[in-house]
Design a protein around this motif. Structure first.
Motif, short mmCIF file in Angstrom:
data_model
loop_
_atom_site.label_atom_id
_atom_site.label_comp_id
_atom_site.label_asym_id
_atom_site.label_seq_id
_atom_site.Cartn_x
_atom_site.Cartn_y
_atom_site.Cartn_z
N PHE A 184 0.86 -1.18 0.00
CA PHE A 184 0.00 0.00 0.00
C PHE A 184 0.90 1.23 0.00
O PHE A 184 1.70 1.44 0.90
CB PHE A 184 -0.91 -0.03 1.24
N PRO A 185 0.83 2.09 -1.03
CA PRO A 185 1.82 3.15 -1.23
C PRO A 185 1.90 4.20 -0.13
O PRO A 185 2.96 4.72 0.13
CB PRO A 185 1.40 3.79 -2.55
N VAL A 186 0.81 4.51 0.55
CA VAL A 186 0.83 5.56 1.56
C VAL A 186 1.68 5.16 2.77
O VAL A 186 2.28 5.99 3.42
CB VAL A 186 -0.61 5.91 2.00
N MET A 187 1.77 3.87 3.06
CA MET A 187 2.50 3.41 4.24
C MET A 187 3.98 3.79 4.17
O MET A 187 4.63 3.92 5.18
CB MET A 187 2.36 1.90 4.41
N ASP A 188 4.52 4.01 2.97
CA ASP A 188 5.93 4.37 2.83
C ASP A 188 6.20 5.79 3.30
O ASP A 188 7.34 6.14 3.59
CB ASP A 188 6.37 4.22 1.38
N THR A 189 5.17 6.63 3.39
CA THR A 189 5.37 8.03 3.77
C THR A 189 5.04 8.31 5.23
O THR A 189 5.23 9.43 5.69
CB THR A 189 4.51 8.95 2.88
N VAL A 190 4.53 7.33 5.98
CA VAL A 190 4.16 7.53 7.37
C VAL A 190 5.42 7.43 8.23
O VAL A 190 6.12 6.42 8.18
CB VAL A 190 3.12 6.49 7.82
N PRO A 191 5.75 8.47 9.01
CA PRO A 191 6.94 8.39 9.85
C PRO A 191 6.77 7.36 10.96
O PRO A 191 5.68 7.17 11.48
CB PRO A 191 7.09 9.80 10.43
N ARG A 192 7.85 6.70 11.30
CA ARG A 192 7.83 5.74 12.40
C ARG A 192 7.99 6.52 13.71
O ARG A 192 8.86 7.37 13.82
CB ARG A 192 8.97 4.73 12.21
N THR A 193 7.14 6.23 14.68
CA THR A 193 7.16 6.96 15.94
C THR A 193 7.78 6.09 17.03
O THR A 193 7.47 4.91 17.14
CB THR A 193 5.73 7.36 16.37
N HIS A 194 8.66 6.68 17.82
CA HIS A 194 9.30 6.00 18.93
C HIS A 194 9.03 6.76 20.21
O HIS A 194 8.90 7.98 20.20
CB HIS A 194 10.82 5.91 18.70
N GLY A 195 8.96 6.04 21.30
CA GLY A 195 8.73 6.66 22.59
C GLY A 195 10.00 7.27 23.16
O GLY A 195 11.10 7.00 22.71
N LEU A 196 9.83 8.09 24.16
CA LEU A 196 10.93 8.71 24.88
C LEU A 196 10.95 8.18 26.30
O LEU A 196 9.89 7.90 26.87
CB LEU A 196 10.73 10.23 24.93
N HIS A 197 12.14 8.06 26.88
CA HIS A 197 12.21 7.68 28.29
C HIS A 197 11.86 8.93 29.11
O HIS A 197 12.46 9.99 28.93
CB HIS A 197 13.59 7.18 28.67
N VAL A 198 10.88 8.78 29.99
CA VAL A 198 10.37 9.90 30.77
C VAL A 198 10.28 9.50 32.23
O VAL A 198 9.93 8.37 32.55
CB VAL A 198 8.97 10.30 30.24
N GLU A 199 10.61 10.42 33.12
CA GLU A 199 10.40 10.25 34.55
C GLU A 199 9.54 11.41 35.03
O GLU A 199 9.76 12.55 34.64
CB GLU A 199 11.73 10.22 35.31
N GLU A 200 8.56 11.09 35.89
CA GLU A 200 7.66 12.10 36.42
C GLU A 200 7.74 12.11 37.93
O GLU A 200 7.86 11.06 38.56
CB GLU A 200 6.21 11.79 36.01
N ARG A 201 7.65 13.32 38.51
CA ARG A 201 7.62 13.46 39.96
C ARG A 201 6.61 14.52 40.35
O ARG A 201 6.45 15.51 39.66
CB ARG A 201 8.99 13.91 40.48
N LEU A 202 5.96 14.29 41.48
CA LEU A 202 5.05 15.27 42.05
C LEU A 202 5.48 15.46 43.49
O LEU A 202 5.29 14.58 44.33
CB LEU A 202 3.60 14.77 41.96
N THR A 203 6.12 16.60 43.77
CA THR A 203 6.69 16.84 45.09
C THR A 203 6.36 18.26 45.55
O THR A 203 6.61 19.21 44.81
CB THR A 203 8.23 16.67 45.06
#
Length: 140
Positions: free
Chosen positions: A36-55
């Motif tokens: 399917f030709p459109v799939m070649d133009t879709v960017p691949r998405t990767h996650g980021l390492h994230v840390e969250e704090r509530l202090t």
């Protein structure tokens, strides 16, 4: 554009009809496998390492985003959600987009958020009145 031979379409349809509860249309992965030709133009998405704090009434998010300039990182805070997106320029050279979405603590004041980027680490801080403490790493 690649056309799928009729025999392959018949084979896909037969497979789908044999599986109860499946729709009659081929799945997107079937289209991709058929070229399917459109799939070649879709960017691949990767996650980021994230840390969250509530202090002490302050929410802090640390995201590892090495190799990017500050201009390449987009931060969106809307409707209780924080979204990050990083890519080199307008079209990623390597075909990848890096991102992360996280719900904000109840009462977080996104309009008072501040951000800094140093040595590949993005730090976002915002006040959360009347909050306790919590710490939570979250990855891709």
């Amino acid at each position: 554009m690649t056309l799928v031979p009729k025999e392959e379409v018949d084979e896909m349809t037969g497979t789908i009809e044999r599986l109860p509860g499946r729709c009659v249309q081929p799945a997107p992965s079937d289209w991709a496998a058929a070229g399917f030709p459109v799939m070649d133009t879709v960017p691949r998405t990767h996650g980021l390492h994230v840390e969250e704090r509530l202090t002490d009434g302050t929410y802090v998010l640390l995201a590892e985003v090495p190799g990017f300039d500050a201009e390449d990182i987009e931060i969106i805070i809307t409707e209780g959600t924080l979204s990050l997106r990083a890519q080199h320029g307008t079209v990623p050279d390597d075909g990848y987009v890096y991102g992360h979405h996280t719900p904000l603590p109840t009462g977080a004041k996104g309009d008072e958020a501040t951000a800094s980027y140093e040595h590949g680490v993005l730090t976002i801080t915002m006040p959360v009145p009347g909050s306790g403490s919590r710490s939570q790493p979250s990855g891709p």
